[in-house]
Design an enzyme around this catalytic site. Sequence first.
Site, PDB file in Angstrom:
ATOM      1  N   ASP A  28      -2.376  10.887  -5.079  1.00 41.53           N
ATOM      2  CA  ASP A  28      -2.956   9.618  -5.497  1.00 41.53           C
ATOM      3  C   ASP A  28      -4.410   9.536  -5.065  1.00 41.53           C
ATOM      4  OD1 ASP A  28      -0.454   8.847  -6.406  1.00 41.53           O
ATOM      5  OD2 ASP A  28       0.053   7.760  -4.558  1.00 41.53           O
ATOM      6  N   GLU A  70      -5.073   1.916  -4.855  1.00 38.10           N
ATOM      7  CA  GLU A  70      -4.703   3.140  -5.575  1.00 38.10           C
ATOM      8  C   GLU A  70      -5.135   2.989  -7.030  1.00 38.10           C
ATOM      9  OE1 GLU A  70      -0.833   5.038  -7.580  1.00 38.10           O
ATOM     10  OE2 GLU A  70      -0.501   4.358  -5.520  1.00 38.10           O
TER      11      GLU A  70
END
Length: 344
Positions: A245, A258
């Site tokens: 991520d 994120e």
Amino acid sequence: MAFIVPKKYKQKLLPETTEVAIKEIKEEFQTLLQKKLNLRRVTAPLFVLAGTGINDDLNGVESPVGFDIPAMDGRRAEVVQSLAKWKRLKLAAYDIAPGYGIWTDMNAIRADEELDNLHSLYVDQWDWEKVLAPGDRTLETLKRTASIIYDAIREVESSVYERFPHITPSLPEKLTFIHAQELLEMYPGKTPREREATACRRYGAVFIIGVGAPLANGEPHDGRAPDYDDWISPNSDGYTGLNGDIVLWSNVLEAPVEVSSMGIRVEPSSLLAQLAATDCMERAELPFHKRLIEGELPSSIGGGIGQSRLCMLLLQKAHIGEVQASIWPAEQRAACAEAGIPLL
């Protein structure tokens, strides 16, 4: 994350100007993404048939929004949760050469989301997928691709500053790569979210590798469905995992955001291993999974990049509802209004 009301929040763009800025950010970023990764745009579905294995299960627990189709004898359709597996089918259908790929606009409804500054019922992403050449299923490929995406984000950040000089760039020059196991070793007394936040605050922009596989403490950093990203294969840094991520620090929220989940996709052996590890072997009989196991789908790398989250971060907003129209709890709307956070 819990709902955050920043202290002394001041919006840097009025809603009308924000709408213009959103359009400019999206147009520039998708142009850069297409050019830098050798992609071409394709049209994506809003829903797929249930029971085919094409829809994604994300962390493996989310329930897709669905409906019955009277014109097809009552067959069930599901609103897509992401397009990871659909894109791989499209690469095969178009016989795309190694080193090239596709991107599309993905729109979804995730009814199970806990609504806060970053999570909405409505999801909009740039979904992309690229064919890998033999020998390119490596950690180095993953890192290089993540760096290309991050460089595109920083280019758009610079463009925002040129257009709106009072929105000062804050992202660091480089993306820092950290394996989830390294995070556990660095911050052993913290939860995964706390470890992520501590690292992101320190470095400004991190790529967390190995999301989905159990760490030394027996727990994964975060959940991942077993049938798209490869989180079980060994990699060159001595750990496992060929996914990760991109997480960026928000000075407005004082929290990590994120913006992208991506990874090298499972091959037949890693798919079967991950299905076994998660007690999901029944999926091996679904049409998508059968085609993959039988070697009919190309090796690929792909991911999704949150459109609203990226706009929110680059325009230094406090709530995703400032850059997308959705539904929010009444108490959250009231708290935002009191704090001077205008929701669309």
